[in-house]
Design a protein around this motif. Structure first.
Motif, PDB file in Angstrom:
ATOM      1  N   ILE A   1       0.611  -1.034  -0.218  1.00  0.00           N
ATOM      2  CA  ILE A   1       0.262   0.233  -0.283  1.00  0.00           C
ATOM      3  C   ILE A   1       1.343   1.583  -0.193  1.00  0.00           C
ATOM      4  N   ALA A   2       2.174   1.194   0.737  1.00  0.00           N
ATOM      5  CA  ALA A   2       2.737   2.394   0.347  1.00  0.00           C
ATOM      6  C   ALA A   2       3.969   2.840  -0.914  1.00  0.00           C
ATOM      7  N   LEU A   3       4.043   1.656  -1.184  1.00  0.00           N
ATOM      8  CA  LEU A   3       4.975   1.729  -2.508  1.00  0.00           C
ATOM      9  C   LEU A   3       5.071   2.437  -3.122  1.00  0.00           C
ATOM     10  N   GLY A   4       6.181   3.733  -3.575  1.00  0.00           N
ATOM     11  CA  GLY A   4       6.194   4.080  -3.760  1.00  0.00           C
ATOM     12  C   GLY A   4       5.896   6.118  -2.783  1.00  0.00           C
ATOM     13  N   PHE A   5       5.545   5.983  -2.032  1.00  0.00           N
ATOM     14  CA  PHE A   5       5.160   7.141  -0.272  1.00  0.00           C
ATOM     15  C   PHE A   5       6.288   7.374  -0.349  1.00  0.00           C
ATOM     16  N   ILE A   6       7.144   9.209  -0.661  1.00  0.00           N
ATOM     17  CA  ILE A   6       7.387   9.703   0.901  1.00  0.00           C
ATOM     18  C   ILE A   6       7.405  11.021  -0.045  1.00  0.00           C
ATOM     19  N   GLU A   7       7.597  11.332   1.240  1.00  0.00           N
ATOM     20  CA  GLU A   7       7.345  12.920   1.293  1.00  0.00           C
ATOM     21  C   GLU A   7       8.579  14.141   0.685  1.00  0.00           C
ATOM     22  N   VAL A   8       8.227  15.205  -0.050  1.00  0.00           N
ATOM     23  CA  VAL A   8       9.635  15.812  -0.920  1.00  0.00           C
ATOM     24  C   VAL A   8       9.870  16.979   0.311  1.00  0.00           C
ATOM     25  N   HIS A   9      10.904  17.115   0.848  1.00  0.00           N
ATOM     26  CA  HIS A   9      11.606  18.265   1.579  1.00  0.00           C
ATOM     27  C   HIS A   9      12.295  19.513   0.638  1.00  0.00           C
ATOM     28  N   HIS A  10      12.226  20.194  -0.046  1.00  0.00           N
ATOM     29  CA  HIS A  10      12.930  21.830  -0.090  1.00  0.00           C
ATOM     30  C   HIS A  10      13.914  22.135   0.888  1.00  0.00           C
ATOM     31  N   VAL A  11      14.435  21.831   0.173  1.00  0.00           N
ATOM     32  CA  VAL A  11      15.833  22.323   0.630  1.00  0.00           C
ATOM     33  C   VAL A  11      16.098  23.690   1.025  1.00  0.00           C
ATOM     34  N   VAL A  12      15.764  24.804   0.236  1.00  0.00           N
ATOM     35  CA  VAL A  12      15.532  26.553  -0.115  1.00  0.00           C
ATOM     36  C   VAL A  12      13.957  26.312   0.099  1.00  0.00           C
ATOM     37  N   PRO A  13      13.890  27.128   1.640  1.00  0.00           N
ATOM     38  CA  PRO A  13      12.389  27.101   1.630  1.00  0.00           C
ATOM     39  C   PRO A  13      11.237  27.776   0.959  1.00  0.00           C
ATOM     40  N   VAL A  14      10.388  27.209   0.236  1.00  0.00           N
ATOM     41  CA  VAL A  14       9.087  27.581  -0.344  1.00  0.00           C
ATOM     42  C   VAL A  14       9.305  28.689  -0.153  1.00  0.00           C
ATOM     43  N   SER A  15       8.571  29.724   0.998  1.00  0.00           N
ATOM     44  CA  SER A  15       9.169  30.594   1.553  1.00  0.00           C
ATOM     45  C   SER A  15      10.031  31.911   0.979  1.00  0.00           C
TER      46      SER A  15
END
Length: 73
Positions: A16-30
């Protein structure tokens, strides 16, 4: 696979979790200026939900290296 702790959602939770991950922006979007072009190889890091939350506990966010030092990887 999380670049912080190495956890794989698929290994932990199954198909069920195949391919799931969060993505962190090294430079914050803000902090991105208008017109900033995100370079996925440089600006995005796959992190599990826990590691992603921890890097954002401080401002500016922890580097992945600092996170890895905290969790001793």
């Amino acid at each position: 696979r999380c670049k912080g702790c190495g956890m794989s959602f698929r290994e932990r939770y199954g198909q069920i979790a195949l391919g799931f991950i969060e993505v962190h922006h090294v430079v914050p979007v803000s902090k991105m200026n208008p017109g900033y072009l995100v370079d996925p190889a440089r600006d995005l890091v796959p992190l599990c939900s826990n590691c992603h939350s921890v890097v954002h506990r401080v401002d500016p966010p922890l580097s992945i290296g600092a996170l890895r030092q905290i969790i001793k990887i």
